[in-house]
Design a protein around this motif. Structure first.
Motif, short mmCIF file in Angstrom:
data_model
loop_
_atom_site.label_atom_id
_atom_site.label_comp_id
_atom_site.label_asym_id
_atom_site.label_seq_id
_atom_site.Cartn_x
_atom_site.Cartn_y
_atom_site.Cartn_z
N SER A 1 9.87 -0.97 -5.92
CA SER A 1 9.49 -1.41 -4.57
C SER A 1 9.62 -2.91 -4.34
CB SER A 1 8.05 -0.98 -4.26
OG SER A 1 7.17 -1.34 -5.32
N GLY A 2 9.77 -3.70 -5.40
CA GLY A 2 10.00 -5.13 -5.22
C GLY A 2 8.92 -5.79 -4.39
N SER A 3 9.32 -6.59 -3.41
CA SER A 3 8.36 -7.31 -2.57
C SER A 3 7.79 -6.43 -1.46
CB SER A 3 9.01 -8.55 -1.96
OG SER A 3 10.15 -8.20 -1.21
N GLY A 4 8.15 -5.16 -1.43
CA GLY A 4 7.49 -4.21 -0.54
C GLY A 4 8.07 -4.05 0.84
N ASP A 5 9.24 -4.62 1.11
CA ASP A 5 9.80 -4.55 2.46
C ASP A 5 10.03 -3.10 2.91
OD1 ASP A 5 9.77 -7.26 2.35
OD2 ASP A 5 11.93 -7.53 2.22
N LEU A 6 10.65 -2.29 2.06
CA LEU A 6 10.92 -0.91 2.45
C LEU A 6 9.62 -0.10 2.51
CD1 LEU A 6 12.81 1.37 3.19
CD2 LEU A 6 13.25 1.74 0.75
N ALA A 7 8.72 -0.32 1.58
CA ALA A 7 7.45 0.41 1.59
C ALA A 7 6.70 0.18 2.90
CB ALA A 7 6.58 -0.02 0.41
N ARG A 8 6.73 -1.05 3.40
CA ARG A 8 6.05 -1.34 4.66
C ARG A 8 6.76 -0.67 5.84
NH1 ARG A 8 5.08 -6.05 1.66
NH2 ARG A 8 7.06 -7.01 2.28
N LEU A 9 8.07 -0.55 5.77
CA LEU A 9 8.80 0.18 6.81
C LEU A 9 8.46 1.67 6.76
CD1 LEU A 9 12.38 -1.40 6.79
CD2 LEU A 9 10.69 -1.52 8.62
N VAL B 1 0.65 7.87 3.94
CA VAL B 1 0.37 7.14 2.70
C VAL B 1 1.69 6.77 2.04
CG1 VAL B 1 -0.66 7.24 0.39
CG2 VAL B 1 -1.80 8.38 2.31
N VAL B 2 1.79 5.53 1.57
CA VAL B 2 2.99 5.06 0.85
C VAL B 2 2.56 4.43 -0.46
CG1 VAL B 2 5.02 3.57 0.89
CG2 VAL B 2 4.19 4.61 3.02
N HIS B 3 3.21 4.83 -1.54
CA HIS B 3 3.00 4.21 -2.84
C HIS B 3 4.29 3.50 -3.26
CE1 HIS B 3 -0.89 6.03 -3.60
NE2 HIS B 3 -0.40 7.22 -3.33
N GLY B 4 4.15 2.27 -3.73
CA GLY B 4 5.27 1.55 -4.30
C GLY B 4 5.02 1.32 -5.78
N ILE B 5 6.06 1.44 -6.59
CA ILE B 5 5.91 1.18 -8.02
C ILE B 5 7.05 0.30 -8.49
CG2 ILE B 5 7.11 3.35 -8.63
CD1 ILE B 5 5.31 3.42 -11.16
N ASP B 6 6.71 -0.69 -9.31
CA ASP B 6 7.71 -1.62 -9.83
C ASP B 6 7.22 -2.12 -11.19
OD1 ASP B 6 10.12 -3.45 -8.23
OD2 ASP B 6 9.41 -4.11 -10.19
N ILE C 1 6.35 -9.54 -8.94
CA ILE C 1 6.84 -9.13 -7.62
C ILE C 1 5.87 -8.15 -6.96
CG2 ILE C 1 8.26 -7.13 -8.26
CD1 ILE C 1 9.36 -9.96 -5.91
N VAL C 2 5.17 -7.35 -7.78
CA VAL C 2 4.14 -6.45 -7.23
C VAL C 2 3.00 -7.28 -6.63
CG1 VAL C 2 2.36 -4.76 -7.83
CG2 VAL C 2 4.70 -4.47 -8.67
N ALA C 3 2.60 -8.34 -7.31
CA ALA C 3 1.55 -9.21 -6.77
C ALA C 3 1.98 -9.80 -5.44
CB ALA C 3 1.22 -10.31 -7.78
N ARG C 4 3.24 -10.19 -5.35
CA ARG C 4 3.75 -10.75 -4.09
C ARG C 4 3.78 -9.69 -3.00
NH1 ARG C 4 3.49 -14.47 -0.60
NH2 ARG C 4 5.43 -15.08 0.43
N THR D 1 1.41 -7.61 2.30
CA THR D 1 1.05 -6.37 2.99
C THR D 1 -0.32 -6.49 3.63
OG1 THR D 1 2.35 -5.10 1.38
CG2 THR D 1 0.76 -3.88 2.70
N ALA D 2 -0.41 -6.15 4.89
CA ALA D 2 -1.68 -6.21 5.62
C ALA D 2 -2.71 -5.30 4.97
CB ALA D 2 -1.47 -5.81 7.08
N PRO D 3 -3.97 -5.75 4.88
CA PRO D 3 -5.01 -4.93 4.22
C PRO D 3 -5.17 -3.54 4.83
CG PRO D 3 -5.79 -7.17 4.60
CD PRO D 3 -4.46 -7.06 5.31
N ALA D 4 -4.92 -3.42 6.14
CA ALA D 4 -5.11 -2.13 6.79
C ALA D 4 -3.92 -1.19 6.63
CB ALA D 4 -5.39 -2.36 8.28
N ALA D 5 -2.82 -1.67 6.10
CA ALA D 5 -1.62 -0.84 5.96
C ALA D 5 -1.86 0.24 4.92
CB ALA D 5 -0.43 -1.70 5.56
N PRO D 6 -1.36 1.46 5.15
CA PRO D 6 -1.58 2.57 4.21
C PRO D 6 -0.60 2.51 3.03
CG PRO D 6 -0.27 3.34 6.05
CD PRO D 6 -0.59 1.89 6.33
#
Length: 218
Positions: free
Chosen positions: A47-55, A62-67, A72-75, A80-85
């Protein structure tokens, strides 16, 4: 001729170093077009920096990203907004996937870091009945058709770099800071192995040294 080609390649490399753009993100909208309008759960592998997961979160409950890269996961979590699923996990994409199954699994520029057939098998095991797997991958050019596509991509690549950076020198995007490695499989081998693991999978070469794989679980 060899000297001229070397100079051209060096000039292109220098240009792209100062005008970087994310080739993977360029295909995010295409990936979304392969998916249903609404889904319950999605997994983004690598998932890297999460761009696709947020899309994906615009369609999924619910969306899970794994890397595997903790930095890069910390970034991704910071961006990502706290309210985002969306949740992000540091882990091995083959052995530490968060429990599913998932209606959608995406894997962008990651599968060439993994044992190809084993990865497809594991994705299939975590995909829900009727679910969709979309892979955007890299392949090693080997045949004449590969090099023709590569040649066609060069001017388009320069144009996209200029447009996306508005002609200015720009810093490297966060999404491009994760570790990289070159692809080792050629496209013919990718197709053969994919059809063995995922009968009916649709594969297509794309510009900018990429291919797509789309498969629907029955």
């Amino acid at each position: 001729m060899t000297t001229l080609l070397t100079r051209i390649l060096r000039a292109l490399e220098q240009f792209h170093a100062t005008h970087p753009w994310d080739h993977n993100a360029h295909y995010h909208r295409l990936i979304l077009r392969q998916l249903p309008k609404r889904i319950n759960s999605a997994l983004d592998v690598g998932s890297g920096s999460g761009d696709l997961a947020r899309l994906l979160a615009s369609r999924a409950e619910v969306v899970h990203g794994i890397d595997v890269d903790a930095a890069i996961v910390a970034r991704a979590r910071e961006l990502t907004a706290p309210a985002a699923p969306v949740t992000f996990t540091v882990g091995d994409a083959l052995n530490e996937i968060p429990p599913g199954p998932y209606d959608v699994i995406t894997c962008v520029a990651t599968i060439h870091h993994l044992p190809f057939s084993d990865a497809l098998t594991r994705f299939r095991q975590h995909l829900a009945p009727g679910g969709t797997l979309v892979v955007l991958g890299l392949y090693r050019p080997q045949f004449r058709s590969d090099y023709l596509i590569d040649a066609a991509a060069i001017p388009s690549n320069v144009a996209m770099a200029w447009i996306k950076n508005k002609g200015r020198k720009s810093p490297r995007p966060t999404s491009m800071t994760a570790p990289t490695r070159p692809a080792t499989m050629n496209f013919a081998d990718i197709v053969r192995n994919a059809h063995h693991e995922l009968p009916g999978a649709r594969l297509r070469r794309r510009l900018f040294w990429r291919y797509t794989l789309v498969w629907h679980q029955r």
